[in-house]
Design a protein around this motif. Structure first.
Motif, short mmCIF file in Angstrom:
data_model
loop_
_atom_site.label_atom_id
_atom_site.label_comp_id
_atom_site.label_asym_id
_atom_site.label_seq_id
_atom_site.Cartn_x
_atom_site.Cartn_y
_atom_site.Cartn_z
N THR A 57 0.82 -1.21 0.00
CA THR A 57 0.00 0.00 0.00
C THR A 57 0.86 1.26 0.00
OG1 THR A 57 -0.12 0.10 2.42
CG2 THR A 57 -1.82 -1.19 1.29
N ALA A 58 0.24 2.35 -0.47
CA ALA A 58 0.79 3.69 -0.34
C ALA A 58 -0.13 4.43 0.62
CB ALA A 58 0.83 4.39 -1.69
N THR A 84 -4.15 2.82 -2.60
CA THR A 84 -4.02 4.08 -1.85
C THR A 84 -4.82 4.02 -0.56
OG1 THR A 84 -3.78 5.28 -3.94
CG2 THR A 84 -4.30 6.57 -1.97
N SER A 141 1.63 6.26 -6.93
CA SER A 141 2.53 5.13 -6.70
C SER A 141 2.14 3.89 -7.49
CB SER A 141 2.54 4.77 -5.21
OG SER A 141 1.27 4.27 -4.83
N CYS A 190 -1.18 7.73 3.01
CA CYS A 190 -1.08 9.13 3.41
C CYS A 190 -1.74 9.29 4.77
CB CYS A 190 -1.69 10.07 2.37
SG CYS A 190 -3.37 9.67 1.84
N ALA A 231 0.42 9.66 -2.98
CA ALA A 231 0.11 8.26 -2.69
C ALA A 231 -0.55 7.58 -3.90
CB ALA A 231 -0.81 8.17 -1.47
N LYS A 232 -1.44 8.29 -4.55
CA LYS A 232 -2.15 7.72 -5.71
C LYS A 232 -1.20 7.46 -6.88
CE LYS A 232 -6.01 9.49 -7.04
NZ LYS A 232 -7.02 10.51 -7.45
N ALA A 234 2.73 -1.24 4.26
CA ALA A 234 3.08 -0.01 3.55
C ALA A 234 4.42 -0.14 2.84
CB ALA A 234 3.12 1.16 4.52
N LYS A 289 5.04 2.77 0.79
CA LYS A 289 5.23 4.21 0.64
C LYS A 289 4.36 4.91 1.68
CE LYS A 289 4.91 7.80 -2.95
NZ LYS A 289 4.67 8.03 -4.40
N VAL A 338 3.28 8.83 3.08
CA VAL A 338 3.32 10.25 2.72
C VAL A 338 2.74 11.07 3.88
CG1 VAL A 338 2.76 11.95 0.96
CG2 VAL A 338 2.83 9.51 0.35
#
Length: 296
Positions: free
Chosen positions: A14-15, A42, A38, A17, A35-36, A101, A103, A105
């Motif tokens: 997952t990315a 998201t 990536s 935020c 995030a999107k 995760a 990523k 943000v």
């Protein structure tokens, strides 16, 4: 969009935020878009604080998150137990293990964990150990000032809708199911829809507004009165009464999203229903003029 309301879940790749995301304003959207971009699922983590006035209700925030393309919304209630969670525990058990995760943000002022011991530097170090990369965004500014939820709330409370909307990117709105009113509008050939905001929602001054509204995927201009209808006898709850230009049909029970475009005048008590009716005509003409100018 999937909604998760507790910490008992398991995701992967997952990315993420992270933030309060009250208003999901222009600054917040930098995090969302990063995030999107990536290509991963998201995730938005948002924190729910008890007894706090918010720009949007929980349901409104869910609606906006879905509109922005969030795949998974994780709502974390800020309880005494959660506030005692160590920063390392949040990084490793929540972000790395439960969210999977890759990523993360955050904003530059992001702090987390017991006594806010974790900051972005701590998070970056933890990310290297746990297998996720951290992206940090500085506060976005407009007119030399930081765009913040506090600043937006202040503009809303003053009725400065143009300023608030410019900071939000999506105009400030009230969303809910249309409920029964007192039918006074219908007797004046102005059939209206009634929405009742939750007590914790930040509201602009009571008064009349030029609005835009969406129902069943269609957009309408309109005029709306926010307040307690002082001309109508009895104790009236705080509500938004809206007349949609060009709408024909029954709105009861339908979900309506009303965006506040411009403040027209303060709510006032009129001497009679006839006097109110005359004022509604003036308000309608002015709202139509304002919305027409905005469409050019």
């Amino acid at each position: 969009m999937k909604i998760i309301t507790n910490l008992d879940f398991q995701l992967d790749n997952t990315a993420v935020c992270i933030g309060k995301f009250d208003g999901i304003h222009r600054g917040h959207r930098l995090l969302v878009n990063e995030a999107k971009n990536s290509g991963l699922a998201t995730v938005m983590i948002t924190f729910l604080f008890p007894n706090v006035q918010s720009i949007y209700s929980r349901e409104e925030k869910r609606f906006l998150a879905e509109e922005l393309g969030i795949d998974i919304l994780v709502e974390i209630s800020v309880t005494k137990e959660f506030m005692r969670m160590q920063a390392k525990t949040f990084s490793r058990e929540i972000l790395a293990e439960r969210l999977g995760a890759k990523k993360v943000v955050v904003g530059a002022d992001f702090c987390f964990g017991y006594k806010r011991a974790g900051n972005v530097d701590f998070l970056i170090k933890e990310g290297k150990k746990c297998g996720f990369e951290v992206f940090v965004f500085e506060k976005l500014r407009q007119d030399g000032e930081v765009i913040s939820s506090t600043r937006i709330r202040e503009e809303i409370l003053k009725g400065n809708m143009s300023e608030a909307n410019a900071l939000l990117a999506t105009p400030y709105f009230l969303r809910g199911k249309v409920e029964e009113g007192n039918h006074i509008g219908r007797t004046m050939s102005v059939p209206t829809a009634n929405l009742y905001p939750p007590a914790a929602k930040v509201l602009p001054p009571y008064g009349v507004y030029a609005v835009r509204a969406e129902v069943e995927g269609k957009q309408y201009g309109g005029v709306g009165n926010l307040g307690v209808k002082p001309t109508i006898p009895g104790e009236n709850p705080v509500g938004m009464e809206v007349w949609l230009f060009g709408y024909n049909g029954n709105l009861y029970g339908k979900v309506l999203t009303v965006s506040f475009i411009e403040f027209l005048r303060h709510e006032k008590k009129f001497a009679s229903i006839e006097e109110l009716k005359e004022q509604i005509k003036k308000d309608t003409n002015r709202a139509e003029e304002i919305l027409s100018l905005r469409d050019r």
